[in-house]
Design an enzyme around this catalytic site. Structure first.
Site, PDB file in Angstrom:
ATOM      1  N   GLU A  75     -93.307 -39.810 -27.040  1.00  0.00           N
ATOM      2  CA  GLU A  75     -92.124 -39.117 -27.903  1.00  0.00           C
ATOM      3  C   GLU A  75     -92.148 -37.530 -26.919  1.00  0.00           C
ATOM      4  OE1 GLU A  75     -90.269 -40.898 -28.379  1.00  0.00           O
ATOM      5  OE2 GLU A  75     -89.759 -42.073 -29.626  1.00  0.00           O
ATOM      6  N   HIS A  81     -92.840 -35.619 -36.158  1.00  0.00           N
ATOM      7  CA  HIS A  81     -92.694 -37.172 -36.216  1.00  0.00           C
ATOM      8  C   HIS A  81     -93.026 -38.229 -37.232  1.00  0.00           C
ATOM      9  CE1 HIS A  81     -89.989 -40.892 -35.333  1.00  0.00           C
ATOM     10  NE2 HIS A  81     -91.797 -40.855 -33.741  1.00  0.00           N
ATOM     11  N   HIS A 137     -93.549 -42.275 -39.286  1.00  0.00           N
ATOM     12  CA  HIS A 137     -92.659 -43.394 -39.452  1.00  0.00           C
ATOM     13  C   HIS A 137     -92.800 -43.614 -41.146  1.00  0.00           C
ATOM     14  CE1 HIS A 137     -93.361 -45.217 -35.136  1.00  0.00           C
ATOM     15  NE2 HIS A 137     -92.245 -44.237 -35.458  1.00  0.00           N
ATOM     16  N   TYR A 171     -80.227 -31.849 -55.186  1.00  0.00           N
ATOM     17  CA  TYR A 171     -79.382 -30.270 -54.354  1.00  0.00           C
ATOM     18  C   TYR A 171     -80.792 -30.403 -53.853  1.00  0.00           C
ATOM     19  CZ  TYR A 171     -82.551 -28.182 -57.299  1.00  0.00           C
ATOM     20  OH  TYR A 171     -84.211 -28.245 -57.621  1.00  0.00           O
ATOM     21  N   HIS A 217     -86.174 -46.023 -36.602  1.00  0.00           N
ATOM     22  CA  HIS A 217     -87.251 -46.200 -36.467  1.00  0.00           C
ATOM     23  C   HIS A 217     -88.485 -44.719 -37.045  1.00  0.00           C
ATOM     24  CE1 HIS A 217     -89.399 -43.366 -32.214  1.00  0.00           C
ATOM     25  NE2 HIS A 217     -89.692 -44.114 -33.289  1.00  0.00           N
ATOM     26  N   TYR A 263     -84.105 -17.388 -53.498  1.00  0.00           N
ATOM     27  CA  TYR A 263     -85.212 -17.861 -55.029  1.00  0.00           C
ATOM     28  C   TYR A 263     -86.179 -17.757 -54.569  1.00  0.00           C
ATOM     29  CZ  TYR A 263     -87.642 -20.620 -58.712  1.00  0.00           C
ATOM     30  OH  TYR A 263     -87.946 -20.353 -59.072  1.00  0.00           O
TER      31      TYR A 263
END
Ligand code: ZN
Length: 224
Positions: free
Chosen positions: A78, A97, A99, A118, A160, A213
């Site tokens: 990838e 990345h 899974h 939120y 994926h 914050y």
């Protein structure tokens, strides 16, 4: 050359530690995930097909943005989306990345994560989009991922997994855990009924509050 393989040794060790942590936290399956970090000459990326427990600093692959690489290992299959994201997003230094189970479950249904909570705002907007499916390792998948990440720090990849980006590995890792948590909460809420979705105006308000914050500027204690 041994000298060039050992460049960025501390960062290579950090990449390995982050990869192992990803599996220890249960947000990745085996060797399926991959991660990268920007360096002045291009980026470092995990190698393809190697168990994280076996990785040594020299196994991490140094790549240039033209797709060339150095060292004895082949880069992650990838590497294209890592390269394209780092090239397109100068504020991003780290790409992860995975899974992860719940994020991937939603991705297999082709569902984005809407603003049911939120905290979806931590990914930068009022949804965590799901990029359309494309075969792993392809330019098409990279294009879909870049589009889904537009104005966002996270996206799902249909059938994926997920991608998160950050200014460093620690913050990207925190976000990966957060996205997986949100995916699990959304999945559970869907079992019972129809989650209420917050308005874009409310998410914009939350994003504004995150800017001022105190704790929101650093990864939350839940992850680190
Ligand atoms: Zn994958």
């Amino acid at each position: 050359m041994a000298a060039s393989r050992l460049a960025h040794r501390a960062l290579r060790q950090d990449i390995i530690a982050t990869a192992r942590r990803m599996n220890a936290l249960g947000i990745n399956q085996g060797k399926s995930g991959n991660l990268s970090h920007r360096i002045p000459e291009g980026f470092l990326v995990t190698p393809t097909g190697m168990a994280y427990e076996r990785l040594k600093p020299a196994d991490i692959v140094a790549m240039r943005f033209d797709g060339s690489h150095r060292g004895t290992r082949l880069p992650s299959s990838e590497w294209r989306f890592h390269r394209d994201i780092l090239a397109a997003r100068p504020e991003t230094n780290a790409v992860i990345h995975t899974h992860a189970m719940f994020a991937t479950t939603l991705a297999c249904l082709g569902r984005e994560i809407p603003a049911f909570h939120y905290m979806v705002a931590v990914a930068g907007g009022d949804s965590i989009r799901c990029a359309p499916y494309a075969t792993f390792g392809t330019e098409k998948l990279s294009r879909h991922a870049l589009a889904a990440l537009e104005g966002r720090k996270a996206c799902l990849l249909a059938n994926h997994g997920m991608i998160v980006v950050g200014p460093n590995l620690k913050k990207a890792m925190w976000l990966a855990v957060e996205v997986e948590t949100l995916a699990a909460q959304y999945w559970r809420a869907l079992q019972v009924g129809k989650p209420r979705i917050l308005s874009k105006a409310e998410i914009d308000r939350v994003i504004d509050k995150f800017k001022t914050y105190g704790q929101a500027k650093e990864p939350a204690p839940a992850c680190c």
